[in-house]
Design a protein around this motif. Sequence first.
Motif, PDB file in Angstrom:
ATOM      1  N   LEU A 199       0.904  -1.144   0.089  1.00 42.12           N
ATOM      2  CA  LEU A 199       0.010   0.040   0.164  1.00 42.12           C
ATOM      3  C   LEU A 199       0.886   1.189   0.123  1.00 42.12           C
ATOM      4  N   TYR A 200       0.605   1.849  -1.074  1.00 41.79           N
ATOM      5  CA  TYR A 200       1.436   3.566  -1.178  1.00 41.79           C
ATOM      6  C   TYR A 200       0.566   4.635  -0.617  1.00 41.79           C
ATOM      7  N   ASP A 221      -4.632  15.424   2.969  1.00 35.93           N
ATOM      8  CA  ASP A 221      -5.562  14.572   2.375  1.00 35.93           C
ATOM      9  C   ASP A 221      -4.875  13.556   1.588  1.00 35.93           C
ATOM     10  N   ASN A 222      -5.114  12.289   2.083  1.00 36.08           N
ATOM     11  CA  ASN A 222      -4.432  11.188   1.608  1.00 36.08           C
ATOM     12  C   ASN A 222      -4.905  10.454   0.498  1.00 36.08           C
ATOM     13  N   CYS A 223      -4.328   9.883  -0.563  1.00 35.03           N
ATOM     14  CA  CYS A 223      -4.896   8.869  -1.271  1.00 35.03           C
ATOM     15  C   CYS A 223      -3.803   7.544  -1.083  1.00 35.03           C
ATOM     16  N   TYR A 224      -4.630   6.530  -1.348  1.00 36.58           N
ATOM     17  CA  TYR A 224      -3.932   5.314  -1.142  1.00 36.58           C
ATOM     18  C   TYR A 224      -3.902   4.399  -2.251  1.00 36.58           C
ATOM     19  N   LEU A 225      -2.720   4.053  -2.821  1.00 34.33           N
ATOM     20  CA  LEU A 225      -2.512   3.154  -4.050  1.00 34.33           C
ATOM     21  C   LEU A 225      -2.243   1.610  -3.551  1.00 34.33           C
ATOM     22  N   GLN A 279       3.071  11.217  -8.614  1.00 33.66           N
ATOM     23  CA  GLN A 279       3.458  10.418  -7.635  1.00 33.66           C
ATOM     24  C   GLN A 279       3.056   8.942  -8.077  1.00 33.66           C
ATOM     25  N   LEU A 280       2.215   8.741  -9.110  1.00 35.08           N
ATOM     26  CA  LEU A 280       1.848   7.267  -9.742  1.00 35.08           C
ATOM     27  C   LEU A 280       3.259   6.786 -10.486  1.00 35.08           C
ATOM     28  N   ALA A 281       3.937   7.856 -11.362  1.00 39.43           N
ATOM     29  CA  ALA A 281       4.785   7.786 -12.030  1.00 39.43           C
ATOM     30  C   ALA A 281       6.011   7.398 -11.276  1.00 39.43           C
ATOM     31  N   GLU A 282       6.027   7.866 -10.178  1.00 37.47           N
ATOM     32  CA  GLU A 282       7.339   7.622  -9.356  1.00 37.47           C
ATOM     33  C   GLU A 282       7.412   5.979  -8.808  1.00 37.47           C
ATOM     34  N   VAL A 283       6.235   5.397  -8.917  1.00 35.01           N
ATOM     35  CA  VAL A 283       6.294   4.084  -8.594  1.00 35.01           C
ATOM     36  C   VAL A 283       6.079   3.094 -10.032  1.00 35.01           C
TER      37      VAL A 283
END
Length: 271
Positions: free
Chosen positions: A32-33, A62-66, A105-109
């Motif tokens: 979980l990111y 304000d968090n999102c979780y991948l 942030q998505l691109a970073e992972v």
Amino acid sequence: MRARRLIGGSILAGVIGFLASQAFAQGTVDRLYVMDCGHNAATDQSRWSPGVNVGKPIELSDNCYLIKHGSDWILWDTGYPDAVAGKPVTGPVGTATRAKTLAAQLAEVGVKPADVRYVAVSHTHGDHVGNVDMFPDSTLLIQKAELDWAFAPGKNPPFKGERPVRRIEGDLDVFGDGSVTLIATPGHTPGHQSLLVHLPKTGWLVLSGDAAHFKDNWDNRRVASMNTSADQTQASYRRIADLLAEKKAELWINHDKPQSAGQKRSPQFYE
């Protein structure tokens, strides 16, 4: 004798099947990111805690979780729109900012929006659905009551309606193995939901959405002024408390101190 063997074999097969289903129901996700999906410098805490700390400013994360589940990705909430990163927005509630875009942030992972199978949202307020349209091919997991409420005649739609959607009524075991379960927790909005996640090392987590906005409200079971139902809010508090006790789970409150605090990894992750 043959009948006994058949009966015995059926019982054994049933036991094996039951045990297998129980093991399957205790599945885990891989990782979980925690994504930084914005910040709100709010001017009056009592908006969320009526009669308490009136006029006192409060800083809200304000968090999102991948979440990675095998070859699948599911994103929980999408935060403020990425456009806020270049242009903070000040309104009656406070000032919304983004230090980094969700896309970056998505691109970073190494994840592209098209890689995300599911986007699940706690509810349809703008600080949670600001980037839903970034994922036009992902299946949106949302409570039917929330979708009906948000797209009621005369309202401005929070995102484009023409997209893959699964309209949920109640709880949903997303992958069928108990690792990611949407939990109906109405009250903040008519179709609010929270997320129960099982990680192999961290254990069970409940991602609150806006069932509670910060720990003090959770501890004192306060009802935010904008909530659509006080009775549903209290029932959802009880539902979450029961889950925490049953699973020995941690409660991660979305707008409270970010879970990324104290970690050096970027984006931060848990296993």
